[in-house]
Design a protein around this motif. Sequence first.
Motif, mmCIF file in Angstrom:
data_model
loop_
_atom_site.group_PDB
_atom_site.id
_atom_site.type_symbol
_atom_site.label_atom_id
_atom_site.label_comp_id
_atom_site.label_asym_id
_atom_site.label_seq_id
_atom_site.Cartn_x
_atom_site.Cartn_y
_atom_site.Cartn_z
ATOM 1 N N LEU A 40 81.763 79.056 -1.016
ATOM 2 C CA LEU A 40 81.393 77.658 -1.254
ATOM 3 C C LEU A 40 80.436 77.598 -2.435
ATOM 4 O O LEU A 40 79.386 78.236 -2.427
ATOM 5 C CB LEU A 40 80.710 77.068 -0.017
ATOM 6 N N LEU A 41 80.796 76.830 -3.456
ATOM 7 C CA LEU A 41 79.988 76.722 -4.672
ATOM 8 C C LEU A 41 79.756 75.249 -5.002
ATOM 9 O O LEU A 41 80.702 74.482 -5.094
ATOM 10 C CB LEU A 41 80.696 77.414 -5.841
ATOM 11 N N ASP A 42 78.501 74.889 -5.194
ATOM 12 C CA ASP A 42 78.148 73.511 -5.522
ATOM 13 C C ASP A 42 77.612 73.467 -6.946
ATOM 14 O O ASP A 42 76.486 73.883 -7.204
ATOM 15 C CB ASP A 42 77.105 73.004 -4.539
ATOM 16 N N GLU A 43 78.424 72.985 -7.877
ATOM 17 C CA GLU A 43 78.066 72.878 -9.290
ATOM 18 C C GLU A 43 77.492 74.197 -9.830
ATOM 19 O O GLU A 43 76.452 74.205 -10.475
ATOM 20 C CB GLU A 43 77.059 71.742 -9.504
ATOM 21 N N PRO A 44 78.168 75.331 -9.581
ATOM 22 C CA PRO A 44 77.586 76.624 -9.953
ATOM 23 C C PRO A 44 77.502 76.874 -11.454
ATOM 24 O O PRO A 44 76.746 77.730 -11.897
ATOM 25 C CB PRO A 44 78.535 77.620 -9.300
ATOM 26 N N PHE A 45 78.265 76.136 -12.242
ATOM 27 C CA PHE A 45 78.329 76.409 -13.677
ATOM 28 C C PHE A 45 77.691 75.300 -14.511
ATOM 29 O O PHE A 45 77.833 75.275 -15.728
ATOM 30 C CB PHE A 45 79.794 76.590 -14.107
ATOM 31 N N PRO A 50 80.387 76.002 -22.333
ATOM 32 C CA PRO A 50 81.823 75.964 -22.020
ATOM 33 C C PRO A 50 82.481 77.339 -21.880
ATOM 34 O O PRO A 50 83.243 77.563 -20.944
ATOM 35 C CB PRO A 50 82.430 75.185 -23.191
ATOM 36 N N ALA A 51 82.196 78.263 -22.764
ATOM 37 C CA ALA A 51 82.847 79.578 -22.699
ATOM 38 C C ALA A 51 82.407 80.349 -21.455
ATOM 39 O O ALA A 51 83.240 80.918 -20.737
ATOM 40 C CB ALA A 51 82.554 80.390 -23.960
ATOM 41 N N LEU A 52 81.123 80.335 -21.175
ATOM 42 C CA LEU A 52 80.618 81.047 -20.005
ATOM 43 C C LEU A 52 81.088 80.382 -18.724
ATOM 44 O O LEU A 52 81.385 81.049 -17.731
ATOM 45 C CB LEU A 52 79.091 81.113 -20.059
ATOM 46 N N ARG A 53 81.213 79.062 -18.746
ATOM 47 C CA ARG A 53 81.765 78.323 -17.592
ATOM 48 C C ARG A 53 83.164 78.817 -17.265
ATOM 49 O O ARG A 53 83.486 79.099 -16.112
ATOM 50 C CB ARG A 53 81.887 76.837 -17.945
ATOM 51 N N ARG A 54 83.998 78.894 -18.299
ATOM 52 C CA ARG A 54 85.382 79.361 -18.092
ATOM 53 C C ARG A 54 85.401 80.789 -17.564
ATOM 54 O O ARG A 54 86.160 81.102 -16.647
ATOM 55 C CB ARG A 54 86.179 79.269 -19.393
ATOM 56 N N ASP A 55 84.552 81.640 -18.137
ATOM 57 C CA ASP A 55 84.510 83.040 -17.700
ATOM 58 C C ASP A 55 84.077 83.164 -16.244
ATOM 59 O O ASP A 55 84.661 83.930 -15.480
ATOM 60 C CB ASP A 55 83.560 83.856 -18.581
ATOM 61 N N MET A 56 83.056 82.429 -15.856
ATOM 62 C CA MET A 56 82.546 82.520 -14.482
ATOM 63 C C MET A 56 83.536 81.917 -13.489
ATOM 64 O O MET A 56 83.714 82.440 -12.393
ATOM 65 C CB MET A 56 81.176 81.836 -14.358
ATOM 66 N N LEU A 57 84.218 80.847 -13.878
ATOM 67 C CA LEU A 57 85.245 80.276 -13.004
ATOM 68 C C LEU A 57 86.388 81.267 -12.835
ATOM 69 O O LEU A 57 86.869 81.486 -11.719
ATOM 70 C CB LEU A 57 85.768 78.952 -13.557
ATOM 71 N N GLN A 79 87.748 69.093 -16.657
ATOM 72 C CA GLN A 79 88.528 70.264 -17.063
ATOM 73 C C GLN A 79 88.443 71.364 -16.019
ATOM 74 O O GLN A 79 89.440 72.007 -15.712
ATOM 75 C CB GLN A 79 88.059 70.793 -18.415
ATOM 76 N N GLU A 80 87.247 71.568 -15.484
ATOM 77 C CA GLU A 80 87.064 72.570 -14.444
ATOM 78 C C GLU A 80 87.915 72.219 -13.230
ATOM 79 O O GLU A 80 88.620 73.068 -12.679
ATOM 80 C CB GLU A 80 85.579 72.602 -14.071
#
Length: 118
Positions: A40-45, A50-57, A79-80
Amino acid sequence: ALTQVGLAGLEARRPAELSGGQQGRVAIARVLVQDHPLILLDEPFAALGPALRRDMLALMRQVAQSRGATLMLVTHDAQEAQSLQQAILVADGLAAVPVSTGQLFAARPDSLRNWLGT
């Protein structure tokens, strides 16, 4: 786990010595060392670029898939959200029935259109 989230070398730092984005990645690293059937993740990124968001997702999706776990993610990023298989739209305090994300964004109910500004 810290290497996987890009924090190798910061092991000795206390949470107060880390940025908000780094603190979020520490939380993600904790997920990596636990083995639960539900992630369960609540707004983790939210504090990531943007690049790190994509990588972590991508990392979270890979972890969930490899463990056979369910990943549930709260996000305000369109987008996420669209990169996930299913979505539950929450509007006016009510959660809708889960649907495929593609179907949700194709149908665009009023609450989604208002949120997107379209």
